[in-house]
Every structure is written in structure tokens, then in C-alpha cells.
Design a protein around this motif. Sequence first.
Motif, PDB file in Angstrom:
ATOM      1  N   ARG A  32       1.475  -1.586  -0.257  1.00 46.05           N
ATOM      2  CA  ARG A  32       0.474  -0.021  -0.106  1.00 46.05           C
ATOM      3  C   ARG A  32       1.067   1.333  -0.222  1.00 46.05           C
ATOM      4  NH1 ARG A  32      -5.532  -1.093   3.638  1.00 46.05           N
ATOM      5  NH2 ARG A  32      -6.205  -3.068   1.696  1.00 46.05           N
ATOM      6  N   THR A  33       1.554   1.270   0.765  1.00 43.99           N
ATOM      7  CA  THR A  33       2.856   2.493   0.343  1.00 43.99           C
ATOM      8  C   THR A  33       3.482   2.498  -0.973  1.00 43.99           C
ATOM      9  OG1 THR A  33       4.369   0.957   1.998  1.00 43.99           O
ATOM     10  CG2 THR A  33       2.927   2.690   2.934  1.00 43.99           C
ATOM     11  N   GLY A  34       3.757   1.704  -1.862  1.00 42.98           N
ATOM     12  CA  GLY A  34       4.538   1.775  -3.265  1.00 42.98           C
ATOM     13  C   GLY A  34       5.224  -0.095  -3.351  1.00 42.98           C
ATOM     14  N   LEU A  35       5.592  -0.444  -2.331  1.00 46.13           N
ATOM     15  CA  LEU A  35       6.379  -1.599  -2.577  1.00 46.13           C
ATOM     16  C   LEU A  35       6.314  -2.989  -3.829  1.00 46.13           C
ATOM     17  CD1 LEU A  35       6.822  -2.320   1.166  1.00 46.13           C
ATOM     18  CD2 LEU A  35       8.718  -1.151  -0.033  1.00 46.13           C
ATOM     19  N   ARG A  36       6.958  -2.812  -4.511  1.00 43.77           N
ATOM     20  CA  ARG A  36       5.990  -4.762  -4.969  1.00 43.77           C
ATOM     21  C   ARG A  36       6.376  -5.322  -4.782  1.00 43.77           C
ATOM     22  NH1 ARG A  36      10.129  -6.396 -10.099  1.00 43.77           N
ATOM     23  NH2 ARG A  36       8.480  -7.385 -11.779  1.00 43.77           N
TER      24      ARG A  36
ATOM     25  N   ALA B 133       5.051  -0.523   6.742  1.00 41.50           N
ATOM     26  CA  ALA B 133       5.580   1.067   6.870  1.00 41.50           C
ATOM     27  C   ALA B 133       7.444   1.740   7.299  1.00 41.50           C
ATOM     28  CB  ALA B 133       5.040   1.698   8.828  1.00 41.50           C
ATOM     29  N   ARG B 134       7.879  -0.034   7.499  1.00 38.37           N
ATOM     30  CA  ARG B 134       8.971   0.341   7.724  1.00 38.37           C
ATOM     31  C   ARG B 134       9.771   0.780   6.259  1.00 38.37           C
ATOM     32  NH1 ARG B 134      11.375  -4.400  11.154  1.00 38.37           N
ATOM     33  NH2 ARG B 134       9.993  -3.550  12.525  1.00 38.37           N
ATOM     34  N   PHE B 135       9.521  -0.285   5.566  1.00 36.25           N
ATOM     35  CA  PHE B 135      10.473  -0.252   4.012  1.00 36.25           C
ATOM     36  C   PHE B 135       9.754   0.700   3.115  1.00 36.25           C
ATOM     37  CE2 PHE B 135      10.876  -4.575   6.345  1.00 36.25           C
ATOM     38  CZ  PHE B 135      12.141  -4.276   6.216  1.00 36.25           C
ATOM     39  N   ASP B 136       9.352   2.289   3.366  1.00 29.41           N
ATOM     40  CA  ASP B 136       7.924   2.543   2.728  1.00 29.41           C
ATOM     41  C   ASP B 136       8.971   2.852   1.835  1.00 29.41           C
ATOM     42  OD1 ASP B 136       7.096   4.927   1.691  1.00 29.41           O
ATOM     43  OD2 ASP B 136       5.836   5.424   3.130  1.00 29.41           O
ATOM     44  N   PRO B 137       8.721   3.547   0.766  1.00 30.89           N
ATOM     45  CA  PRO B 137       9.396   3.271  -0.559  1.00 30.89           C
ATOM     46  C   PRO B 137       9.837   5.259  -0.787  1.00 30.89           C
ATOM     47  CG  PRO B 137       7.832   2.893  -1.551  1.00 30.89           C
ATOM     48  CD  PRO B 137       7.963   2.100   0.116  1.00 30.89           C
ATOM     49  N   ARG B 138       8.961   5.316  -0.150  1.00 26.63           N
ATOM     50  CA  ARG B 138       9.137   6.880   0.217  1.00 26.63           C
ATOM     51  C   ARG B 138       9.876   7.821   0.669  1.00 26.63           C
ATOM     52  NH1 ARG B 138       2.394   6.739   0.187  1.00 26.63           N
ATOM     53  NH2 ARG B 138       3.142   5.839   2.179  1.00 26.63           N
ATOM     54  N   SER B 139      10.182   6.799   2.230  1.00 27.90           N
ATOM     55  CA  SER B 139      10.761   7.152   3.066  1.00 27.90           C
ATOM     56  C   SER B 139      12.544   6.849   2.673  1.00 27.90           C
ATOM     57  CB  SER B 139      10.681   6.627   3.844  1.00 27.90           C
ATOM     58  OG  SER B 139      10.751   5.597   4.418  1.00 27.90           O
TER      59      SER B 139
END
Length: 496
Positions: free
Chosen positions: A28-32, A336-342
Motif C-alpha cells: 500500500r505504500t508502493g512496494l513491489r 511502514a518500515r520499508f516505505d519506498p517514499r522514505s
Amino acid sequence: MAEQAQEFDVVVIGGGAVGENVADRAGRTGLRVALVEHALVGGECSYWACMPSKALLRPGAALAAARGVPGAAAAVTGDVDVAAAFARRDEITHHWDDGSQVDWVQSTGISLLRGHARFTGPRELTVEGDDGPVRVTARRAVVVATGSAAVLPPVEGLAELPPWTSREATSAQQVPARLAVLGGGVVGVEMATAFADFGSAVTLIVRGDRLLTGAEPFAGEAVAASLARLGVSVLFGAETRSARREADGVHLDLGTGADLVVDEVLVATGRRPRTTELGLETLGLEPGKAVAVDDALQATGVDGGWLFAAGDVSGRTATTHQGKYDARVVGDVIAARFDPRSSAADSPDGATPGDRALAAADERTAGPWSRYRATADLGSVPQVVFSRPEVAWVGLTEAAARSKGLDVRVLGYDLENVAGASVFAADYAGHAQLVVDDARGVVVGATFVGPEVAELLHAATIAVVGEVPLERLWHAVPSYPTVSEVWLRLLETAGL
């Protein structure tokens, strides 16, 4: 054929209900995200457990409900239509075709990899599929959600029959005239009920002295009495010594002299985590054992914080609904931990915004109930057995609460004395019980036994999870006349 190679942020091994939920939340945060499944997407629950078993149980329950209502009972002129029950079961399982589940996976942007996954190293797997092996790398995380498999007890000749497990029972196309069921747990009790409804002469063989050992004793007693009324022969303290198939059927030696002769044997004596062929030994873990995890569902035996496990395979949960809860937790943790936007590149402490979001969420709860922790696994697990009567419970039994050192009060009330029960059926019978932690004045466990009591369970689950004081529950007014009015009676029993 040359080995292919693919890379993803997150790889989820196991495409059942748990794996699907992990994959959905993690992306949901954009991870593949990739989902690996060698059989049917949707897994055990959709095709061989929750859904088909309840479809098989529902006709008998509906007939029993109608027969208990004057004015409706006279309209019941026959027994369960087995062919129609099987046909409905087949519809609910989509005839064991996972096309609609695959369509859903693809619609979310999740990549579906068909085949068996095996670890070859940290974040490295080989997926063996019909088109050859694929080398898969997970940049961020791998989640094991492979579920569990039925265990055959070490009975001489049993494996050679071969026996039914829950898979064969829930997908059966014929009703055996004589059926032996080994085990008095949820699967054993439910399938004994269903096949008794279908006309089988059922013998339930139980090593111990009670059914449903995870529930309060009165629940198992009520179910045993009901099974006897259905014509099921319940043998307590019985042990199967050997099994062999002969011309007249399967012979079971129970050590009583004469063999028990049946047409089929259903083994329902437990399940084990499905981890035997995952290559866990390459990670320093033991194949065939549960993957031990912390409350964030992160594997405790592997360094680096990249391996997670959810559902039956973790050894924490044994129901689909609780496994899906764990899946939501671990999926959110990964997202959350691996959010690609962070990024941690500009952070002096090396923490990403995702790491800080997790920490802030834990702090905001001012207690254990963070959405990034599977806290409910520790004492708020709901369970329903769709026997007749139904059994539903959540939290701690009286014995479990006392073993934890709690000073508890037990509140009980017979459901037939509630106005809503007399409307439901003329012969309604059941019992409700609350286990109350006296020091805090909150409910830590609840059990309901009776027709359709599963619908009472979520209110109890909210009370247990929310640690709602009895004095506040007093102001939660139950509707009249419903069976839920038992909450008022239980509180009155407490002296409120």
C-alpha cells in the motif's frame, strides 16, 4: 532451460487468505510485492476448510432450527438433501477453480508466481514452477504464510489406507455408510456433525475424556450430548492401535477385542506448520517447526529484520480470522518500515520516517494496543465451532485465567431463560459464561454455547479487547427480545 531471475521489494510465500492479506497491505505504500503459491490461490480456508465445511454444516443446522419453531416444524417433511448440499458446497468453492482469486491478485498489482518456493539464502529463493525455476530476490522482506498440514498419528497401517484428512472430508463427493473420526477437536466435532446429518453411522474416537479441550468443559459436554442425540457414537479414552483395509471395510483395532469396521477414516488429530520443504535450514531454522516470531511477526531466529511469518506457520494462531489479523499487522509493519517514499540517508540516527512512524504509533497507544503489534494473539483470540449446539469463546477460560495468577470471578447464565431464546425456538437450550478479572473489574474471557451463538461473540470480543469495565458495560443496553439480553443477566449476576 536457463534459470530466470526476478526481483521484488517483498515476497510472500503462500497464497491463502493470510498471504493474500499480507501482500495487499504490504504494497500500500508502493512496494513491489510478489505472492508465491503452488496450489489454489485462496488456500485452505476457501477450498478445504472454513468455507466448504460451513456449507456442509448449514443444511442440518437450518433444519434443526426450523424443527424447533412451532408453526415451522410441520413444514419440514424430510432430511438433508445431500446432493443439493454437495452442489452448494461446490458453488461456494467455485468448483475448486481459483480464477476469481487470481483476478483479484492481479487487479491489486501484486505479481503472482506459481510454484514451490525454497530459500537459497537470506532474501533469496528459488521458485520451481511449470516453466522452470525462477531465482527470486526480495530487496526488503520475505513473509512465510504457508499455513499448516494435517498430522497423521503413528498408528500402524493408518497411512497405507490412506485415511481422509479435512481436505478429503470437505471435498467428498460420496457419503460413507460408516465413518470413523479420530480426534475430538474442532474438525472432528464439525465433520462428525455434518456426516451424521448426511446419514453416516459416525463413530468419534477420542483419546482423552472430553471434547474441545481448548474450551470450557461445559462446552464439550454439551456438544458430546448433542452428538449422541444425532446418533454419533462417542468413544472417550479410546486409542486406535492399528488400521487395515479389507474387503468388508477398514478395520480399526481399539484394543477392545472386536475390530471397529468402517468404510472411511477421517483423521482430525492436529496440524503442523507447513515448513518442511522451504529450505529453512539455510537460514539456521529447523524445517517442520513453526517460525517463531515477536509481536510484530518478525522472525526471532534470523538476523537483519527481513524475515516475517504469519498465520498457522508461526504457531501463534490456528484460525483464519486470527491469521488474517496477523497478516494485517505484518503487512502494515512492512509497508511502514520499508516505505519506498522514505529514506534514512539524511537521518543522523539512521532511522527512516517509516521507523519513526512505527515508534510514534506505539507511543500513542500508551499501552500494548498498537496496530503494528499482534497483541490480540496473547489473550483475545475468538473461536467458533459450528457444531450443534454452536460453541463460541474468546479470551481466557477459567482454568487459563487462574493459571496466569488472576483472581477471577465466573458469571454464568442459562440462555433458555432469556426472552429472546424462547422466541428463537421452543426447545432452545444453552449457557453463557464470563470470566472476570476481579482486580480490574473487566472481562478476560467469555463462552457461549447454544443455537447460533456465534453471533454473540463479537460483542464479547470487543469487551475483552477493550478491557471495558463492568460498570460501563452496564450502560450497553441489549435489545429486547434478543438472546443478547444475556449480557444484562450476566451483569445482574455480578451484582450490578
